[in-house]
Scaffold this motif. Structure first.
Motif, PDB file in Angstrom:
ATOM      1  N   ASP A 350       2.647   8.322  -8.356  1.00  8.99           N
ATOM      2  CA  ASP A 350       3.228   9.367  -9.210  1.00  8.99           C
ATOM      3  C   ASP A 350       4.415  10.027  -8.525  1.00  8.99           C
ATOM      4  OD1 ASP A 350       3.062  11.033 -11.639  1.00  8.99           O
ATOM      5  OD2 ASP A 350       2.597  12.645 -10.213  1.00  8.99           O
ATOM      6  N   ALA A 351       4.347  10.147  -7.190  1.00 11.03           N
ATOM      7  CA  ALA A 351       5.439  10.777  -6.449  1.00 11.03           C
ATOM      8  C   ALA A 351       6.569   9.790  -6.161  1.00 11.03           C
ATOM      9  CB  ALA A 351       4.917  11.358  -5.143  1.00 11.03           C
ATOM     10  N   GLY A 352       6.373   8.523  -6.528  1.00 10.19           N
ATOM     11  CA  GLY A 352       7.400   7.519  -6.302  1.00 10.19           C
ATOM     12  C   GLY A 352       7.433   6.958  -4.902  1.00 10.19           C
ATOM     13  N   ASN A 353       6.387   7.253  -4.113  1.00  8.30           N
ATOM     14  CA  ASN A 353       6.341   6.771  -2.736  1.00  8.30           C
ATOM     15  C   ASN A 353       5.628   5.428  -2.594  1.00  8.30           C
ATOM     16  OD1 ASN A 353       7.597   9.158  -1.817  1.00  8.30           O
ATOM     17  ND2 ASN A 353       5.609  10.221  -1.778  1.00  8.30           N
ATOM     18  N   LEU A 354       4.995   4.959  -3.655  1.00  6.87           N
ATOM     19  CA  LEU A 354       4.202   3.730  -3.611  1.00  6.87           C
ATOM     20  C   LEU A 354       4.266   3.043  -4.954  1.00  6.87           C
ATOM     21  CD1 LEU A 354       2.176   2.229  -1.649  1.00  6.87           C
ATOM     22  CD2 LEU A 354       0.352   3.395  -2.881  1.00  6.87           C
ATOM     23  N   THR A 355       4.349   1.708  -4.933  1.00  7.86           N
ATOM     24  CA  THR A 355       4.355   0.954  -6.180  1.00  7.86           C
ATOM     25  C   THR A 355       2.933   0.511  -6.522  1.00  7.86           C
ATOM     26  OG1 THR A 355       4.688  -1.175  -5.091  1.00  7.86           O
ATOM     27  CG2 THR A 355       6.670   0.103  -5.642  1.00  7.86           C
ATOM     28  N   VAL A 356       2.753   0.118  -7.781  1.00  8.64           N
ATOM     29  CA  VAL A 356       1.435  -0.347  -8.218  1.00  8.64           C
ATOM     30  C   VAL A 356       1.026  -1.597  -7.448  1.00  8.64           C
ATOM     31  CG1 VAL A 356       0.115  -1.251 -10.174  1.00  8.64           C
ATOM     32  CG2 VAL A 356       1.712   0.644 -10.514  1.00  8.64           C
ATOM     33  N   GLY A 357       1.973  -2.513  -7.269  1.00  6.39           N
ATOM     34  CA  GLY A 357       1.672  -3.738  -6.532  1.00  6.39           C
ATOM     35  C   GLY A 357       1.286  -3.461  -5.095  1.00  6.39           C
ATOM     36  N   ASN A 358       2.002  -2.512  -4.465  1.00  8.01           N
ATOM     37  CA  ASN A 358       1.662  -2.163  -3.091  1.00  8.01           C
ATOM     38  C   ASN A 358       0.272  -1.560  -2.981  1.00  8.01           C
ATOM     39  OD1 ASN A 358       3.990  -3.116  -1.946  1.00  8.01           O
ATOM     40  ND2 ASN A 358       5.050  -1.151  -1.920  1.00  8.01           N
ATOM     41  N   MET A 359      -0.089  -0.750  -3.986  1.00  6.14           N
ATOM     42  CA  MET A 359      -1.427  -0.164  -3.959  1.00  6.14           C
ATOM     43  C   MET A 359      -2.493  -1.248  -4.112  1.00  6.14           C
ATOM     44  SD  MET A 359      -3.251   2.720  -6.351  1.00  6.14           S
ATOM     45  CE  MET A 359      -3.741   1.501  -7.549  1.00  6.14           C
ATOM     46  N   MET A 360      -2.226  -2.216  -4.975  1.00  9.81           N
ATOM     47  CA  MET A 360      -3.172  -3.320  -5.143  1.00  9.81           C
ATOM     48  C   MET A 360      -3.284  -4.125  -3.846  1.00  9.81           C
ATOM     49  SD  MET A 360      -2.107  -4.578  -8.988  1.00  9.81           S
ATOM     50  CE  MET A 360      -3.279  -5.924  -8.980  1.00  9.81           C
ATOM     51  N   ALA A 361      -2.134  -4.348  -3.200  1.00  8.53           N
ATOM     52  CA  ALA A 361      -2.163  -5.059  -1.915  1.00  8.53           C
ATOM     53  C   ALA A 361      -2.919  -4.244  -0.879  1.00  8.53           C
ATOM     54  CB  ALA A 361      -0.737  -5.333  -1.449  1.00  8.53           C
ATOM     55  N   PHE A 362      -2.733  -2.924  -0.924  1.00 14.83           N
ATOM     56  CA  PHE A 362      -3.423  -2.038   0.014  1.00 14.83           C
ATOM     57  C   PHE A 362      -4.933  -2.158  -0.160  1.00 14.83           C
ATOM     58  CE2 PHE A 362      -5.059   1.771   1.881  1.00 14.83           C
ATOM     59  CZ  PHE A 362      -4.159   2.126   2.873  1.00 14.83           C
ATOM     60  N   VAL A 363      -5.378  -2.178  -1.403  1.00 16.21           N
ATOM     61  CA  VAL A 363      -6.813  -2.322  -1.679  1.00 16.21           C
ATOM     62  C   VAL A 363      -7.318  -3.657  -1.143  1.00 16.21           C
ATOM     63  CG1 VAL A 363      -8.542  -2.567  -3.492  1.00 16.21           C
ATOM     64  CG2 VAL A 363      -6.787  -0.807  -3.687  1.00 16.21           C
ATOM     65  N   ASN A 364      -6.551  -4.729  -1.382  1.00 14.86           N
ATOM     66  CA  ASN A 364      -6.972  -6.053  -0.916  1.00 14.86           C
ATOM     67  C   ASN A 364      -7.047  -6.117   0.604  1.00 14.86           C
ATOM     68  OD1 ASN A 364      -7.468  -7.769  -3.215  1.00 14.86           O
ATOM     69  ND2 ASN A 364      -5.297  -7.604  -3.690  1.00 14.86           N
ATOM     70  N   TYR A 365      -6.039  -5.584   1.257  1.00 13.77           N
ATOM     71  CA  TYR A 365      -6.046  -5.604   2.719  1.00 13.77           C
ATOM     72  C   TYR A 365      -7.187  -4.759   3.273  1.00 13.77           C
ATOM     73  CZ  TYR A 365      -1.536  -7.987   2.785  1.00 13.77           C
ATOM     74  OH  TYR A 365      -0.538  -8.910   2.641  1.00 13.77           O
ATOM     75  N   THR A 366      -7.456  -3.655   2.617  1.00 11.46           N
ATOM     76  CA  THR A 366      -8.583  -2.819   3.050  1.00 11.46           C
ATOM     77  C   THR A 366      -9.896  -3.576   2.899  1.00 11.46           C
ATOM     78  OG1 THR A 366      -7.388  -0.841   2.370  1.00 11.46           O
ATOM     79  CG2 THR A 366      -9.754  -0.610   2.732  1.00 11.46           C
ATOM     80  N   MET A 367     -10.025  -4.331   1.794  1.00 16.70           N
ATOM     81  CA  MET A 367     -11.232  -5.128   1.604  1.00 16.70           C
ATOM     82  C   MET A 367     -11.346  -6.230   2.661  1.00 16.70           C
ATOM     83  SD  MET A 367     -12.983  -3.768  -0.723  1.00 16.70           S
ATOM     84  CE  MET A 367     -12.322  -2.197  -0.133  1.00 16.70           C
ATOM     85  N   PHE A 368     -10.182  -6.760   3.080  1.00 18.33           N
ATOM     86  CA  PHE A 368     -10.219  -7.728   4.182  1.00 18.33           C
ATOM     87  C   PHE A 368     -10.858  -7.106   5.418  1.00 18.33           C
ATOM     88  CE2 PHE A 368      -6.361 -10.385   2.609  1.00 18.33           C
ATOM     89  CZ  PHE A 368      -7.206 -11.108   1.801  1.00 18.33           C
ATOM     90  N   VAL A 369     -10.449  -5.872   5.708  1.00 17.92           N
ATOM     91  CA  VAL A 369     -10.996  -5.185   6.873  1.00 17.92           C
ATOM     92  C   VAL A 369     -12.494  -4.948   6.699  1.00 17.92           C
ATOM     93  CG1 VAL A 369     -10.904  -3.094   8.280  1.00 17.92           C
ATOM     94  CG2 VAL A 369      -8.788  -4.091   7.387  1.00 17.92           C
ATOM     95  N   VAL A 370     -12.881  -4.471   5.510  1.00 17.50           N
ATOM     96  CA  VAL A 370     -14.292  -4.175   5.243  1.00 17.50           C
ATOM     97  C   VAL A 370     -15.135  -5.439   5.329  1.00 17.50           C
ATOM     98  CG1 VAL A 370     -15.932  -3.393   3.495  1.00 17.50           C
ATOM     99  CG2 VAL A 370     -13.798  -2.135   3.854  1.00 17.50           C
ATOM    100  N   TRP A 371     -14.676  -6.513   4.690  1.00 18.50           N
ATOM    101  CA  TRP A 371     -15.469  -7.738   4.678  1.00 18.50           C
ATOM    102  C   TRP A 371     -15.449  -8.446   6.026  1.00 18.50           C
ATOM    103  CZ3 TRP A 371     -19.044  -8.600   1.270  1.00 18.50           C
ATOM    104  CH2 TRP A 371     -18.962  -7.946   0.038  1.00 18.50           C
TER     105      TRP A 371
END
Length: 672
Positions: A350-371
């Motif tokens: 919303d603040a324009g500091n992050l794109t939707v795709g980047n957030m999705m990538a962030f979630v995926n990378y975080t799941m990599f760490v978790v798994w």
């Protein structure tokens, strides 16, 4: 193979870490940006070129002209952004954003890039490009790349799994071979440190635990850290402001894993001991099935087995329930992490500091760490049990041999077989008193030396000192004038034909059991040995003759037949020393006498040692040694011992009639 597996794992990790970025590109560039993935237009009209040139900083104009003006003579100029310096790329983005909005100041780089791409889409449309097709082309081309990367990851995973399985099974095979080689090299001293049930468990269940851990460890212990570290680096590169979420997640996972190790390790150690107990009870029940039935103690044995089995079940259930917590806990952690990322990420978008795709990538990378930590947790679950199993295996492999070969062995003369005991004393390991004390005698080649005495007098312990199943505590045991401790065990035992108290047969055929002593035994020698051992009569009655199958432990032949086959096995070896340790007890008197008479004719210069309980078996021996409480109380022939040795006379009186005793007192002791 291990290095190949590591390379494949690294390739797989690189491929999987690439996929979230490609997905982010499809969302951000392929969908949101209409296929425009760069702030540098690949095509320009001359009008736009001139307009951009006027708005670029003076120091950038020459590079800009070179990048576009010299690369294409056509009206629609084309360029590759990779050919430009980072400073020029940044200047072009600012220029295009200014041309798109008319503004000269922008809040951040994301806003500049967004406006620049809006201008580029308009420029492409102005040049007559089909933007719908352009967008689909970007999505499909990136999708094909994703598909190729996925196939590479799958290929690497399958290949690495195959290699890991080969390594793990190869290791398990090597461990089992090492255990087997070690155990069959044990003397009675080392063997008595382990129960048979425990040795079976250690060479099967324990090895399987190590094998399973190794198969998973190659894949997980190497792959998980790569994915975890790679995921953290990608997360930090995507949005450093949300890196604390990863730190919180990792801290929670580590706490859970440490608690699991602390709780589970003692239980896993107990579980392996309980498996030993179940195997012990089962083995005793199966071995003693006839005794159990005879004494009608089936219910008692069932309760005994149920108690051991219930203890194992309760421990296994505790560990299973503890392990069952793993997935829910990891799922809860990953779910809360995802929610937290979406919540924080939505504000950043919303603040324009992050794109939707980047957030999705962030979630995926975080799941990599978790798994990655989840996979490590799976190893942690297996590690305590495998560690206990490995320690139990090493207890066998690290057991030092009590009986060892000398560094410089003495050659043994195999043309004769004289035996001498010089002041020999022997004490079983851990025992308080001596089993044998100050034993001295000689046994000459071509003669029969017999040992007799009450149960526990040390007869078996004495003959076991000759092949070095035990070593004498004091004194010397000599074969052909050489101390047996200075001879290689292989050479010494190669001179001996040994028949133990318990007749042991191996699964196979009658032929394989008689020829067990060596591959050089031909059929003629086998048949002659069977004839001497009085085994040819019952062998000829078998449908397959010498090819008749022998069940495990020889359970499909009688006790007497087992003894005769064991004796035939020793005779077929044609040794220099025969040791018969109470090996005629299951034979009837007629067969016993005939067998001994036949052996006496065949042994030639060999030395025969007979341990027996029956006076009739040994009364015609050239020398009879009487033992009582580990000491020699009489040496001589039958007639002399009847007259001079009270212990021998008591044994003989309990087995022979008065008439037989009077007759024997009047005869000489010559081997019949």
């Amino acid at each position: 193979m291990f290095l190949i597996a590591v390379v494949l794992l690294m390739g797989r990790a690189a491929a999987e870490l690439t996929l979230p970025n490609l997905m982010s590109n499809i969302v951000d560039y392929g969908i949101v940006q209409g296929g425009v993935d760069s702030v540098v237009p690949e095509r320009l009209s001359w009008d736009t070129f001139d307009l951009m040139l006027e708005n670029l900083p003076v120091e950038m104009r020459q590079e800009f002209r070179y990048a576009y003006g010299l690369n294409s003579p056509w009206f629609n100029l084309q360029v590759r952004p990779a050919d430009m310096s980072p400073e020029l790329v940044e200047a072009i983005a600012i220029t295009l954003a200014h041309l798109e909005t008319g503004e000269t100041y922008f809040a951040d780089a994301n806003a500049i890039n967004q406006h620049a791409k809006d201008f580029i889409r308009g420029e492409y449309a102005h040049l007559g490009m089909d933007m719908g097709a352009f967008q689909l082309n970007y999505v499909f081309s990136t999708g094909i790349v994703m598909l190729g990367v996925t196939l590479l990851a799958i290929t690497a995973a399958i290949s690495q799994g195959f290699i890991s399985a080969r390594i793990a099974t190869g290791l398990a095979r090597k461990i089992r071979v090492d255990i087997f080689d070690k155990v069959v090299s044990f003397t009675n001293t080392e063997y008595n440190n382990f129960s048979t049930a425990s040795l079976i468990t250690r060479s099967t269940n324990d090895v399987n635990q190590v094998q399973q851990l190794m198969a998973m460890a190659i894949r997980i212990v190497i792959f998980s850290p790569i994915m975890g570290i790679g995921g953290v680096l990608m997360v930090v590169g995507t949005d450093p402001s949300m890196a604390w979420i990863i730190a919180l997640t990792v801290g929670t996972m580590v706490t859970f894993i440490v608690l699991f190790i602390i709780i589970a390790t003692p239980k896993f150690k107990k579980m392996q001991q309980l498996i030993d107990k179940v195997n012990l009870v089962t083995r005793e029940a199966l071995t003693g099935i006839m005794v159990i039935r005879a004494f009608v103690t089936q219910k008692h044995e069932a309760k005994r087995f149920d108690a051991a089995n219930s203890d194992l079940r309760n421990t296994a259930l505790f560990l299973a329930r503890l392990g069952a917590l793993q997935m829910p806990v990891i799922t809860i952690i990953s779910s809360f992490t995802t929610v937290l990322i979406v919540w924080i990420g939505a504000n950043s978008i919303d603040a324009g500091n992050l794109t939707v795709g980047n957030m999705m990538a962030f979630v995926n990378y975080t799941m990599f760490v978790v798994w990655s930590f989840l996979m490590l947790a799976m190893i942690v679950i297996m590690l305590p049990r495998a560690q206990v199993a490995a320690n139990r295996i090493m207890e066998i492999l690290d057991t030092p041999f009590v009986v060892t070969d000398p560094e410089k062995p003495t050659a043994l003369d195999k043309t004769r077989a004289d035996i001498e005991f010089r002041n020999v004393s022997f004490k079983f390991p851990g025992a308080v008193g001596h089993a044998l004390s100050d034993i001295s005698f000689t046994a000459q080649g071509g003669k029969v030396t017999a040992f007799v005495g009450s149960t526990g007098s040390g007869k078996t312990a004495l003959v076991n000192l000759i092949p070095r199943f035990y070593d004498a505590s004091d004194g010397e045991v000599l074969v052909n004038g050489v101390n047996v401790k200075s001879v290689k065990q292989e050479d010494l035992r190669g001179l001996i034909g040994y028949v133990s108290q318990k007749a042991v047969l191996f699964s196979g055929t009658i032929e394989s059991n008689i020829k067990y002593a060596g591959s050089d035994i031909d059929d003629a020698a086998m048949e002659n040995a069977a004839k001497i051992a009085q085994a040819d009569d019952f062998i000829s009655e078998r449908a397959e003759g010498y090819g008749e199958e022998i069940a495990q432990g020889g359970t499909n032949v009688s006790g007497g037949q087992r003894q005769r086959l064991s004796i035939a096995r020793a005779i077929a070896k044609k040794p220099g020393i025969y040791i018969f340790d109470d090996s005629f007890s299951a034979l009837d008197y007629k067969t016993d006498a005939k067998l001994r008479a036949t052996i006496a004719e065949e042994i030639g210069a060999a030395t025969m040692l007979i341990v027996a309980q029956r006076i009739n078996t040994i009364k015609n021996a050239d020398k009879i040694i009487v033992l009582d409480q580990g000491k020699i109380v009489g040496i001589g022939v039958h007639r002399d011992l009847l007259r001079d040795c009270d212990v021998y006379k008591q044994i003989a009186s309990s087995q022979l009639s008065e008439g037989e005793l009077e007759k024997d007192l009047g005869e000489s002791g010559v081997m019949a």
